[in-house]
Design a protein around this motif. Structure first.
Motif, PDB file in Angstrom:
ATOM      1  N   LEU A   1       0.909  -1.211   0.036  1.00 45.96           N
ATOM      2  CA  LEU A   1      -0.171   0.002  -0.083  1.00 45.96           C
ATOM      3  C   LEU A   1       0.705   1.282   0.176  1.00 45.96           C
ATOM      4  O   LEU A   1       0.769   2.191  -1.099  1.00 45.96           O
ATOM      5  CB  LEU A   1      -0.897   0.194   1.289  1.00 45.96           C
ATOM      6  CG  LEU A   1      -2.100  -1.019   1.325  1.00 45.96           C
ATOM      7  CD1 LEU A   1      -2.581  -1.098   2.596  1.00 45.96           C
ATOM      8  CD2 LEU A   1      -3.151  -0.537   0.143  1.00 45.96           C
TER       9      LEU A   1
ATOM     10  N   GLY B   1      -4.173  -0.499   6.591  1.00 47.68           N
ATOM     11  CA  GLY B   1      -4.803  -1.213   5.402  1.00 47.68           C
ATOM     12  C   GLY B   1      -6.154  -2.270   6.179  1.00 47.68           C
ATOM     13  O   GLY B   1      -6.824  -2.872   5.259  1.00 47.68           O
TER      14      GLY B   1
ATOM     15  N   MET C   1      -9.723   0.061  -2.418  1.00 50.05           N
ATOM     16  CA  MET C   1      -8.496   0.634  -2.433  1.00 50.05           C
ATOM     17  C   MET C   1      -8.519   2.242  -3.077  1.00 50.05           C
ATOM     18  O   MET C   1      -9.326   2.233  -3.875  1.00 50.05           O
ATOM     19  CB  MET C   1      -7.325  -0.106  -3.352  1.00 50.05           C
ATOM     20  CG  MET C   1      -7.038  -1.333  -2.706  1.00 50.05           C
ATOM     21  SD  MET C   1      -6.563  -2.355  -4.015  1.00 50.05           S
ATOM     22  CE  MET C   1      -7.587  -2.801  -5.191  1.00 50.05           C
TER      23      MET C   1
END
Lengths: 350, 332
Positions: free
Chosen positions: A88, A265, A288
């Motif tokens: 990420l 996340g 996302m």
């Protein structure tokens, strides 16, 4: 000749005008996991009616969603297998859960009614590894002393396409069986070791194969087991209690999980949570988004949409057999937005 | 070979037309001809270009997998997305075996159907059955797949496979539990799917045999069987082979129906009852959710293998057809 020329100019200017008109209403594009597609599209439809903001979500699979958001061709992406924190960070993305779902072992054994067969984690893992290959195996008999089990070969039905369902299910088996963890592992697609195994594409494929093959056991999303009325097994949870799959037991699992300890996340495994009511195989699906939106309007609109979905979309999700997030998780997610999602250095939330 | 021939100039036109039309008209006509020639040339160039582009893209995208696994990719049965180890052997095996089963069933059956329709059936029956066969060709493959999974596979499991297991069970081909889903079922469904193609073309080919040739054979006292065996089939052999290869091409690449009934297991089994997979079914199953680059590349490499197999089949069929044409068609 001249006439055609005038006509095409007129048509072109008309097109430009139409486009200008449309630009007034915002439209957001997302792509990714197919598991949450029904609820996303319902939310998007309702949200469009209320606000005029158009949200297009294409269910192309988690792999496609990750590829598209990394290539910056979509405004947000969906995935069932959460990206790792370092991945990420590297791609400049934030990730948050939207809804959860339970995975249910379904079976087709002559004479066995739904909800009658009791299994625990290690037995389930042994069945899916092919180590237990008869329905009247001693290990199954021990858990079900009062059931009449046929001496029939077990056929394991699994997903052949990479899927979040497989990821959740194998993560659970790996968590409860060290041998499964070592020999098979957890992932969206794994190598199924059972000699007598068949694969189907999608939840409907596995459901169809379980229905078609006598003596089969498979795993599907709860909604498919529920809608197709396929017999399911009850499972022993961490507290040692046998529980039936239902929205309530999924919600219990999610509520008992400790989300504050989730890594960045929110990639928290919801499998095998404590609590007497917790169904042991539960997972979330994720969105996302970019950490930095060049177009502040777009970034803001995406967060607004999901905030609205958290607040007002729970009933729609439940009707489609998804589990909405608990309130404490929603607060954590919104705090994460406030901290991480920006446009030109300015936070977009709230 | 692709270079267009030189356009004919006005001087090539017959003298009569030259006197009939004025010079300017002739020139525009020639220019039109030329434009048309180039237009069609570029249109036909499109096909080899697209073929080439597909081949190149497949080669480029599959390169990481080929580099990682080498020749072992084609011989390894391993398919483990968790450990990122991939091998094409089971998919190639399944593609070839399911196609072989399909051809083994479909070719004799289609020949029999075509012969009956052309030689033996009353015209009305022939017309009706012929139309029905063409309709069968129009059924979408997903319908075959769903019918195969929900109707045909349970039927195989309950009635066909137990009988086969009891009578021919001493062969490794027919051992194992009768799941209904597996290589044999997939092959039979494929046979249903290619049958209309082969029988429709074969029927047309048989119809092209000049009645005079057949009548003279009958006149010499040949029986129907002899006429069929010695006149009709040899006369149409080139066409029949062409039809068989067309069916073969379809069977090799068939995706949806096979995916439903083959069982999708990355395994090579001796038993036809066991589940397996084909290249096309693996691609259909796994492409959309493959995330890791090596996984995607391995899938593309599978596609490349299928591309090469179908290409090879085409080349072999062309060669065979040419040779047969020379050997058989002389004198007829």
């Amino acid at each position: 000749m001249r006439k055609i020329w005038y006509l095409s100019v007129a048509a072109l200017s008309l097109l430009v005008l139409v486009n200008l008109g449309q630009a007034q209403s915002l439209s957001l594009n997302g792509a990714g996991a197919s598991f949450p597609y029904p609820v996303y599209s319902q939310w998007a439809h309702k949200y469009h009616e209320l606000t005029g903001v158009k949200i297009n979500y294409q269910s192309i699979g988690s792999g496609g969603g990750i590829a598209q958001i990394k290539a910056k061709t979509v405004d947000f992406g969906g995935t069932d297998e959460p990206l790792k924190p370092e991945d990420l960070a590297k791609s400049g993305l934030v990730q948050f859960p939207t809804v959860m779902g339970g995975v249910v072992p379904v079976l087709n054994v002559p004479g066995l009614e739904s909800g009658k067969l009791k299994l625990d984690g290690s037995t389930l893992a042994a069945i899916f590894m092919g180590k237990i290959n008869k329905w009247d195996d001693a290990a199954i008999k021990k858990l079900n002393p009062d059931l009449k089990l046929p001496s029939q070969a077990i056929t394991v039905a699994h997903r052949t396409d990479g899927s979040g369902t497989t990821f959740i299910f194998t993560s659970y088996l790996a968590a409860v069986s060290p041998e499964f963890k070592e020999k098979v592992g957890a992932g969206k697609a794994v190598k199924w070791p059972a000699a007598n195994s068949i694969g189907g594409k999608g939840n409907e494929g596995v459901a169809g194969q379980v229905k078609a093959v006598s003596g089969a056991i498979g795993y599907v999303e709860y909604a498919y087991a529920f809608q197709n009325k396929i017999p399911f097994a009850v499972l022993k949870n961490q507290a040692g209690k046998y529980v039936k799959p239902s929205i309530d037991t999924f919600q219990a699992a999610a509520a008992n999980a400790d989300w504050t300890k989730a890594p960045k996340g929110f990639s928290l495994m919801l499998n095998n949570q404590p609590g007497e009511q917790s169904w042991p195989i539960v997972g979330a699906t994720y969105i996302m988004a970019y950490k930095d939106y060049p177009d502040a309007n777009k970034g803001k609109a995406i967060l607004k949409f999901f905030a609205w979905a958290y607040k007002h979309g729970a009933d729609m999700a439940k009707n489609l057999h998804y589990v909405p997030l608990p309130d404490n998780v929603i607060k954590l997610v919104e705090a994460e937005w406030a901290k991480e999602v920006k446009s030109g250095g300015k936070p977009l939330w709230p | 070979m692709l270079k267009p021939a030189q356009t004919r100039g006005p001087e090539d036109l017959p003298a009569a037309s030259l006197t009939a039309v004025k010079g300017r008209k002739v020139r525009t006509a020639v220019r039109g001809d030329q434009t048309f020639r180039w237009l069609t040339f570029f249109c036909s160039l499109l096909v080899p270009l697209v073929m080439l582009a597909i081949g190149l893209e497949l080669l480029l995208s599959s390169w990481p997998a080929v580099k990682q696994f080498g020749w072992g990719f084609f011989f390894s049965q391993e398919w483990n997305p968790v450990l990122q180890e991939f091998g094409a052997a089971s998919s190639i095996f399944g593609t070839l075996v399911s196609t072989l089963i399909a051809m083994f069933i479909a070719v004799p059956l289609s020949l029999a159907i075509a012969l009956f329709l052309v030689e033996l059936a009353p015209p009305r029956v022939s017309r009706t059955v012929g139309t029905l066969i063409e309709l069968l060709a129009a059924v979408p493959s997903i319908i075959y797949g769903m019918w195969g999974l929900f109707v045909f596979a349970p039927f195989m499991a309950r009635y066909v496979q137990p009988v086969l297991g009891e009578t021919l069970g001493f062969l490794p081909l027919f051992q194992g539990p009768p799941l209904g889903i597996g290589m044999l079922t997939a092959g039979i469904i494929l046979a249903f799917m290619v049958l209309p193609f082969i029988s429709a073309i074969t029927r047309d080919v048989f119809q092209l045999v000049p009645p005079v040739v057949k009548e003279s054979a009958f006149g010499m006292g040949a029986t129907t069987w002899e006429v069929t065996y010695k006149v009709t089939i040899p006369y149409g052999l080139v066409g029949i082979i062409g039809a068989v290869f067309l069916g073969l091409g379809r069977a090799l690449g068939e995706t949806m129906a096979v995916t439903f009934v083959i069982g999708n297991a990355h395994r090579i089994s001796a038993s036809l009852f066991a589940p397996g997979n084909t290249i096309a079914s693996t691609l259909a199953n796994e492409f959309s959710e493959a995330t890791e680059p090596l996984y995607v590349s391995s899938l593309v490499a599978l596609g490349l293998v299928l591309y090469l197999i179908t290409y090879l089949v085409q080349v072999v069929s062309q060669m065979m057809l040419r040779r047969m044409y020379r050997a058989w068609s002389v004198g007829l």
